[in-house]
Write a protein that holds these residues in place. Sequence first.
Motif, PDB file in Angstrom:
ATOM      1  N   ARG A  11      -8.009  25.462 -27.956  1.00  9.36           N
ATOM      2  CA  ARG A  11      -6.740  25.048 -28.570  1.00  9.36           C
ATOM      3  C   ARG A  11      -7.049  24.294 -29.864  1.00  9.36           C
ATOM      4  O   ARG A  11      -6.918  23.063 -29.934  1.00  9.36           O
ATOM      5  N   ARG A  13      -5.711  23.913 -32.940  1.00  9.55           N
ATOM      6  CA  ARG A  13      -4.714  23.113 -33.660  1.00  9.55           C
ATOM      7  C   ARG A  13      -4.453  21.787 -32.942  1.00  9.55           C
ATOM      8  O   ARG A  13      -4.422  20.716 -33.562  1.00  9.55           O
ATOM      9  N   THR A  14      -4.302  21.840 -31.622  1.00  9.33           N
ATOM     10  CA  THR A  14      -4.072  20.622 -30.835  1.00  9.33           C
ATOM     11  C   THR A  14      -5.257  19.680 -30.936  1.00  9.33           C
ATOM     12  O   THR A  14      -5.094  18.463 -31.076  1.00  9.33           O
ATOM     13  N   GLN A  15      -6.466  20.249 -30.888  1.00  5.97           N
ATOM     14  CA  GLN A  15      -7.666  19.412 -30.949  1.00  5.97           C
ATOM     15  C   GLN A  15      -7.804  18.741 -32.308  1.00  5.97           C
ATOM     16  O   GLN A  15      -8.144  17.570 -32.401  1.00  5.97           O
ATOM     17  N   GLN A  17      -5.381  17.925 -34.249  1.00  2.40           N
ATOM     18  CA  GLN A  17      -4.364  16.871 -34.310  1.00  2.40           C
ATOM     19  C   GLN A  17      -4.832  15.622 -33.559  1.00  2.40           C
ATOM     20  O   GLN A  17      -4.588  14.500 -34.003  1.00  2.40           O
ATOM     21  N   ARG A  18      -5.521  15.819 -32.435  1.00  2.00           N
ATOM     22  CA  ARG A  18      -6.047  14.672 -31.685  1.00  2.00           C
ATOM     23  C   ARG A  18      -7.103  13.925 -32.498  1.00  2.00           C
ATOM     24  O   ARG A  18      -7.126  12.698 -32.530  1.00  2.00           O
TER      25      ARG A  18
END
Length: 200
Positions: A11, A13-15, A17-18
């Motif tokens: 993932r 994009r999610t990573q 962002q984190r």
Amino acid sequence: MIQHSIGLMTRPRTQWQRVAALPSNSLTPLLLYPGILALLPAVAWYYGTSRVGWSIGGSEAIRLTAASALQLCVLFYFAMLACVAAVGYFIYWMAGTYGARTSVVRGIVVAGLTVTPLFLFGLAGFYPLLWVDLLLGVIAVSWSVYLLYVGIPIMMEIPEERGFMFSTAVIAVGLVILVSLMVSTVILWDLGIGPAYTDA
């Protein structure tokens, strides 16, 4: 650190962002990330070139001596880290041009996380079979480029259009560094730091 590898592979994009949400002082430990992950291909290729070997056209397997493989893989390890640091510095250096505020640490973290697929797929070196390694190499490079295009706008907090241009500039820098690395390799081999093959 493992969660970053898994997140970027599953993932992205999610990573990203984190990671972008982390405070600046929490990014500093991520400088160790490429140093640890770069051990994977270095160890894999040491084992593959000195113990397993490779063959072309069904001929007898060609292997490096243990000493030669160790020397080359140590140089390979430090070359990978130097390339990550150089690309990271250029990300920092070019950030102002694209309206991004960043630091050297953030630039190196972006570069280090972007090459995750290359380090992970470097495990193919345990069994150096040319067509498999080339196929996995193309997949790893493609995924790394994708990670860069997704990650730059998020990490640099800039619009995606500007992030696209920024990422393209980073790829151009990466290609220049790759050519420089190849020239350095030829020079080192000419100076005698080249492969030594086993007799058997």
